[in-house]
Design an enzyme around this catalytic site. Structure first.
Site, PDB file in Angstrom:
ATOM      1  N   LYS A   1      32.413  33.809  48.798  1.00 58.01           N
ATOM      2  CA  LYS A   1      31.844  34.841  49.685  1.00 58.01           C
ATOM      3  C   LYS A   1      31.138  34.204  50.878  1.00 58.01           C
ATOM      4  CE  LYS A   1      31.289  37.916  45.739  1.00 58.01           C
ATOM      5  NZ  LYS A   1      30.378  38.310  44.646  1.00 58.01           N
TER       6      LYS A   1
ATOM      7  N   VAL B   1      33.666  40.808  49.500  1.00 55.37           N
ATOM      8  CA  VAL B   1      32.310  40.245  49.563  1.00 55.37           C
ATOM      9  C   VAL B   1      31.285  41.320  49.191  1.00 55.37           C
ATOM     10  CG1 VAL B   1      30.592  39.104  51.020  1.00 55.37           C
ATOM     11  CG2 VAL B   1      33.009  38.590  51.340  1.00 55.37           C
TER      12      VAL B   1
END
Ligand SMILES: NC(=O)c1ccc[n+]([C@@H]2O[C@H](COP(=O)([O-])OP(=O)(O)OC[C@H]3O[C@@H](n4cnc5c(N)ncnc54)[C@H](OP(=O)(O)O)[C@@H]3O)[C@@H](O)[C@H]2O)c1
Length: 430
Positions: free
Chosen positions: A207, A134
């Site tokens: 994400k 992420v």
């Protein structure tokens, strides 16, 4: 004798190559910081024969990466292949089942199988780490899991994809058309040769799903998420937004309202003087709203070998230092089956653009359709004639339910006076 952990690196592409060379060069520094030697015992990729810019000792080469989980003295497997399924999935499942710690940068895999993988890791008392999945180098996961552990998170949002942000920034600052901005991003190596998931919002969606689970102690929800990309945004929208005092950004948001979670990824108009509006180029930024700390902002490079290696090394050092942690903050047994709400009931104000035939009575027909669906006009910005026959109507609406905008769009699309698919872009007060 010094403590040592044996590492296998699988995948020597953009990220894997940088990570391998960094780890070789910084072995002693990392030993000094963790008191454990990070010892690479094997590396693996698709083909040994491939030309690489650095040398790999033949004895390090593991021909079949799927053997790594079965090798007794392997402690940590670093997966840098990519893809939600296929070999990466097999490798990570097998590694955790065989009690190996895993570090991965693979957001697609974590977003799809993170819950199952985390359960196996917990059962087998090993770490499953995915900071690099992420926002590249931004330490958002460790911040949620450790630095912000005292806090109750209400909302987490930001710019989570560098390629789409670069495209939108170039359309604005360099006055490029969408396709030219995307080609430039590809030429500079920011976008993948197939940039589909950057542009259509899927990369940000992966994400956001991971961050949602971490921030709200829920399981990963792959179903209730709005995902819209940027391919319908053109220069005219960028110019219109500027005239209205806004910038257009692709944002990802996870938030709780009345104990329900909403996940969404879409382009939005944000005030030109807001923090988010000023994040340009390939930069990423994440804002966490939580209690008692208030707002926390993390900004930095969201991709690329250097920043991604920074996060991978952070994960690796966490393992070298010892202590097994729950991959998603809480034990699997304590994570919640949260209620996820559809975006339909959420209210937004919006930018509405209609390219129409320039005929009398169209504006009143449009506003009638809007009024019948409880959407009202706040500002009618312009009605310039594109040419003698056609005109462009740009409006800012008052707040209305997302479902009302959907209805208005579907009714307008059918009108004969519409010459281009009408557009609604949400306005986000962030
Ligand atoms: N690129 C970024 O900026 C970035 C940022 C954050 C996270 N990530 C994530 O990092 C991961 C790796 O990305 P990347 O950009 O480094 O990808 P990449 O350049 O395409 O590299 C992929 C690597 O996987 C190897 N590979 C492919 N199939 C394999 C197989 N069957 N068995 C063993 N190895 C195999 C390839 O081997 P060969 O070298 O022999 O072809 C190559 O070394 C992905 O999950 C990506 O989402 C990337």
């Amino acid at each position: 004798m010094n403590k040592k952990m044996n590492i296998v690196i699988v995948g020597l592409g953009n990220i894997g190559s940088y990570f391998y060379n960094y780890l070789k060069k910084n072995r002693n520094t990392l030993f000094n910081k963790t008191n454990t030697i990070p010892n690479i015992i094997y590396v693996s990729a698709k083909s040994l024969g491939k030309k690489r810019t650095y040398k790999i000792r033949k004895s390090l080469w593991l021909k079949n990466c799927l053997l790594a989980p079965k090798i007794k003295n392997v402690d940590i497997i670093v997966e840098l292949i990519g893809g939600a399924d296929g070999i990466a999935k097999k490798l990570v499942f097998e590694a955790l089942k065989n009690k190996k710690h895993v570090v991965t940068a693979n957001k697609a895999l974590v977003a799809k199988y993170g819950d199952q993988l985390s359960k196996i890791a917990e059962k087998n008392n090993v770490n499953f780490e995915f900071e690099a999945a992420v926002c590249g180098g931004i330490p958002i996961i460790r911040s949620i899991k450790e630095g912000l552990i005292a806090n109750n998170i209400k909302k987490i949002y930001g710019i989570l994809n560098g390629t789409s942000n670069y495209v939108l920034s170039s359309m604005d600052k360099d006055k490029l058309e969408y396709n030219d901005a995307l080609s430039k991003a590809q030429k500079l190596g920011y976008a993948e040769s197939n940039p589909a998931s950057d542009i259509n919002g899927d990369d940000v969606a992966s994400k956001i799903k991971i961050l949602t689970a971490l921030a709200f102690n829920s399981y990963i929800n792959n179903k209730s998420i709005l995902v819209e990309g940027i391919k319908n945004i053109d220069r005219t929208d960028i110019d219109n937004a500027n005239n209205l005092g806004y910038k257009i950004k692709l944002i990802g948001v996870a938030e709780t309202t009345k104990k329900k979670i909403i996940q969404r990824v879409h382009p939005a108009l944000v005030k030109e003087n807001s923090y988010i509006a000023k994040i340009n180029g390939v930069l990423n930024a994440v804002i966490v709203e939580s209690n008692p700390v208030g707002n926390t902002v993390l900004q930095g490079e969201g991709a690329g070998p250097g920043p991604t290696t920074s996060s991978l090394i952070s994960d690796l050092c966490s393992i070298l230092r010892g202590n097994v942690k729950f991959p998603f903050v809480l034990s699997d047994k304590k994570r919640k089956k949260a209620i996820f709400e559809n975006i339909n009931n959420k209210k937004f104000s919006a930018y509405l653009r209609l390219d129409v035939k320039d005929k009398h009575g169209i504006l009143s027909d449009v506003t009638n359709i809007m009024a019948k669906n409880k959407v009202s006009v706040k500002r009618l910005i312009q009605n310039p004639t594109i040419n003698k026959k056609n005109a462009s109507i740009v409006m800012v609406t008052h707040e209305a339910k997302s479902s009302s905008f959907t209805k208005v769009l579907s009714l307008l699309k059918k009108k004969k006076y519409i010459i281009k698919i009408p557009k609604i872009i949400r306005i986000e007060n962030i």
